[in-house]
Design a protein around this motif. Structure first.
Motif, PDB file in Angstrom:
ATOM      1  N   ALA A  14       8.675 -60.991   1.002  1.00  0.00           N
ATOM      2  CA  ALA A  14       8.918 -60.018  -0.069  1.00  0.00           C
ATOM      3  C   ALA A  14       9.572 -58.763   0.505  1.00  0.00           C
ATOM      4  N   ALA A  15       9.154 -58.340   1.690  1.00  0.00           N
ATOM      5  CA  ALA A  15       9.757 -57.170   2.328  1.00  0.00           C
ATOM      6  C   ALA A  15      11.241 -57.415   2.592  1.00  0.00           C
ATOM      7  N   ILE A  16      11.596 -58.616   3.001  1.00  0.00           N
ATOM      8  CA  ILE A  16      13.003 -58.960   3.243  1.00  0.00           C
ATOM      9  C   ILE A  16      13.787 -58.858   1.933  1.00  0.00           C
ATOM     10  N   GLU A  17      13.209 -59.347   0.864  1.00  0.00           N
ATOM     11  CA  GLU A  17      13.865 -59.251  -0.448  1.00  0.00           C
ATOM     12  C   GLU A  17      14.065 -57.789  -0.843  1.00  0.00           C
ATOM     13  N   VAL A  18      13.049 -56.964  -0.641  1.00  0.00           N
ATOM     14  CA  VAL A  18      13.143 -55.542  -0.988  1.00  0.00           C
ATOM     15  C   VAL A  18      14.200 -54.855  -0.124  1.00  0.00           C
ATOM     16  N   LEU A  19      14.217 -55.147   1.165  1.00  0.00           N
ATOM     17  CA  LEU A  19      15.226 -54.559   2.048  1.00  0.00           C
ATOM     18  C   LEU A  19      16.632 -54.883   1.565  1.00  0.00           C
ATOM     19  N   ALA A  20      16.866 -56.143   1.227  1.00  0.00           N
ATOM     20  CA  ALA A  20      18.197 -56.566   0.784  1.00  0.00           C
ATOM     21  C   ALA A  20      18.566 -55.934  -0.556  1.00  0.00           C
ATOM     22  N   ARG A  21      17.609 -55.809  -1.421  1.00  0.00           N
ATOM     23  CA  ARG A  21      17.865 -55.298  -2.769  1.00  0.00           C
ATOM     24  C   ARG A  21      17.926 -53.775  -2.828  1.00  0.00           C
ATOM     25  N   ASP A  22      16.970 -53.095  -2.174  1.00  0.00           N
ATOM     26  CA  ASP A  22      16.806 -51.647  -2.331  1.00  0.00           C
ATOM     27  C   ASP A  22      17.093 -50.841  -1.075  1.00  0.00           C
ATOM     28  N   GLY A  23      17.318 -51.503   0.036  1.00  0.00           N
ATOM     29  CA  GLY A  23      17.549 -50.798   1.286  1.00  0.00           C
ATOM     30  C   GLY A  23      16.246 -50.378   1.942  1.00  0.00           C
ATOM     31  N   ALA A  24      16.361 -49.842   3.135  1.00  0.00           N
ATOM     32  CA  ALA A  24      15.178 -49.465   3.904  1.00  0.00           C
ATOM     33  C   ALA A  24      14.397 -48.345   3.216  1.00  0.00           C
ATOM     34  N   ARG A  25      15.085 -47.445   2.548  1.00  0.00           N
ATOM     35  CA  ARG A  25      14.382 -46.358   1.863  1.00  0.00           C
ATOM     36  C   ARG A  25      13.531 -46.873   0.698  1.00  0.00           C
ATOM     37  N   GLY A  26      13.911 -47.999   0.147  1.00  0.00           N
ATOM     38  CA  GLY A  26      13.154 -48.576  -0.960  1.00  0.00           C
ATOM     39  C   GLY A  26      11.988 -49.432  -0.520  1.00  0.00           C
ATOM     40  N   LEU A  27      11.854 -49.636   0.786  1.00  0.00           N
ATOM     41  CA  LEU A  27      10.780 -50.483   1.301  1.00  0.00           C
ATOM     42  C   LEU A  27       9.479 -49.685   1.388  1.00  0.00           C
ATOM     43  N   THR A  28       8.656 -49.861   0.380  1.00  0.00           N
ATOM     44  CA  THR A  28       7.329 -49.251   0.352  1.00  0.00           C
ATOM     45  C   THR A  28       6.314 -50.374   0.202  1.00  0.00           C
ATOM     46  N   PHE A  29       5.072 -50.088   0.535  1.00  0.00           N
ATOM     47  CA  PHE A  29       4.026 -51.090   0.333  1.00  0.00           C
ATOM     48  C   PHE A  29       3.949 -51.479  -1.141  1.00  0.00           C
ATOM     49  N   ARG A  30       4.088 -50.504  -2.022  1.00  0.00           N
ATOM     50  CA  ARG A  30       4.039 -50.779  -3.461  1.00  0.00           C
ATOM     51  C   ARG A  30       5.170 -51.725  -3.882  1.00  0.00           C
ATOM     52  N   ALA A  31       6.386 -51.476  -3.363  1.00  0.00           N
ATOM     53  CA  ALA A  31       7.523 -52.347  -3.699  1.00  0.00           C
ATOM     54  C   ALA A  31       7.303 -53.762  -3.169  1.00  0.00           C
ATOM     55  N   VAL A  32       6.745 -53.868  -1.985  1.00  0.00           N
ATOM     56  CA  VAL A  32       6.468 -55.195  -1.403  1.00  0.00           C
ATOM     57  C   VAL A  32       5.398 -55.910  -2.221  1.00  0.00           C
ATOM     58  N   ASP A  33       4.350 -55.211  -2.589  1.00  0.00           N
ATOM     59  CA  ASP A  33       3.306 -55.812  -3.431  1.00  0.00           C
ATOM     60  C   ASP A  33       3.912 -56.339  -4.725  1.00  0.00           C
ATOM     61  N   GLY A  34       4.768 -55.533  -5.339  1.00  0.00           N
ATOM     62  CA  GLY A  34       5.402 -55.953  -6.582  1.00  0.00           C
ATOM     63  C   GLY A  34       6.286 -57.170  -6.394  1.00  0.00           C
ATOM     64  N   ALA A  35       7.101 -57.178  -5.335  1.00  0.00           N
ATOM     65  CA  ALA A  35       7.997 -58.309  -5.076  1.00  0.00           C
ATOM     66  C   ALA A  35       7.225 -59.582  -4.744  1.00  0.00           C
ATOM     67  N   ALA A  36       6.065 -59.423  -4.107  1.00  0.00           N
ATOM     68  CA  ALA A  36       5.245 -60.590  -3.744  1.00  0.00           C
ATOM     69  C   ALA A  36       4.350 -61.038  -4.894  1.00  0.00           C
ATOM     70  N   GLY A  37       4.249 -60.202  -5.933  1.00  0.00           N
ATOM     71  CA  GLY A  37       3.398 -60.549  -7.067  1.00  0.00           C
ATOM     72  C   GLY A  37       1.916 -60.525  -6.726  1.00  0.00           C
ATOM     73  N   VAL A  38       1.531 -59.569  -5.880  1.00  0.00           N
ATOM     74  CA  VAL A  38       0.125 -59.441  -5.476  1.00  0.00           C
ATOM     75  C   VAL A  38      -0.407 -58.092  -5.967  1.00  0.00           C
ATOM     76  N   PRO A  39      -1.717 -57.931  -6.001  1.00  0.00           N
ATOM     77  CA  PRO A  39      -2.280 -56.654  -6.462  1.00  0.00           C
ATOM     78  C   PRO A  39      -1.840 -55.481  -5.591  1.00  0.00           C
ATOM     79  N   ALA A  40      -1.711 -54.332  -6.197  1.00  0.00           N
ATOM     80  CA  ALA A  40      -1.364 -53.109  -5.468  1.00  0.00           C
ATOM     81  C   ALA A  40      -2.367 -52.894  -4.343  1.00  0.00           C
ATOM     82  N   GLY A  41      -1.863 -52.500  -3.194  1.00  0.00           N
ATOM     83  CA  GLY A  41      -2.713 -52.246  -2.035  1.00  0.00           C
ATOM     84  C   GLY A  41      -2.818 -53.428  -1.086  1.00  0.00           C
TER      85      GLY A  41
END
Length: 192
Positions: A14-41
């Motif tokens: 999911a982090a790889i997807e976020v990096l490709a889509r939003d760039g390094a600045r968009g890579l947050t734990f919250r964004a990764v949780d959302g991309a992976a479809g898992v609960p926040a945190g």
């Protein structure tokens, strides 16, 4: 720290997807949780910090880009006698396979840029990239294909940039056939 390896892999993917889509600045734990479809945190339970996540993403990208063992075994089993033509064919096939992996390459570009600003990411990514290059050199030596270690490095650099150019600014090479460029490159560095 959480220990479910499948979930950890899903979070890194999911982090790889976020990096490709939003760039390094968009890579947050919250964004990764959302991309992976898992609960926040969830991501923060698996990774001590953002740098740890970025480092594992750098390693995972190469796993995702590498052909599986069955594909490699079949390629080696059916490979004709080593020649410049075989080298050209394999480089062309590699170019097309890697170019199709847009997400991985864009994420890798983001990691390279992040490595400029973060020494710990630079160290991790440098080690991963260096290991990948050394594996390519060793495989080339074992293959009997034409060219020495310098040939492999030149082909690596040229093929990498050809992929980057076509992913980021494809119009720059309008009118140039990638397969033809790879053929000409192979002749220049590995002979006929």
């Amino acid at each position: 720290m959480a220990q479910n390896p499948e979930r950890r892999t899903a979070l890194v993917d999911a982090a790889i997807e976020v990096l490709a889509r939003d760039g390094a600045r968009g890579l947050t734990f919250r964004a990764v949780d959302g991309a992976a479809g898992v609960p926040a945190g969830t991501a923060s339970n698996y990774f001590a910090n953002r740098n740890a996540l970025l480092g594992q993403a750098a390693e995972r990208i190469h796993v995702r880009l590498r052909p599986d063992d069955a594909t490699v075994a079949e390629m080696l089993r059916t490979r004709p006698e080593p020649s410049p033509g075989v080298l050209r064919h394999e480089l062309t096939a590699m170019y097309h396979r890697l170019s199709a992996e847009r997400t991985e390459y864009l994420a890798l570009l983001e990691l390279r840029l992040e490595a400029i600003r973060r020494p710990e990411i630079r160290a991790s990514l440098t080690a991963t990239m260096r290991d990948n290059l050394e594996q390519n050199i060793a495989a080339h030596r074992e293959s009997g294909l034409p060219g020495d270690d310098t040939t492999v490095v030149l082909l690596y650099l040229a093929l990498s940039w050809l992929i980057v150019e076509n992913l980021t600014l494809p119009g720059v090479l309008d009118g140039y056939d990638a397969d033809g460029l790879i053929g000409a490159l192979t002749e220049l560095v590995a002979g006929r």
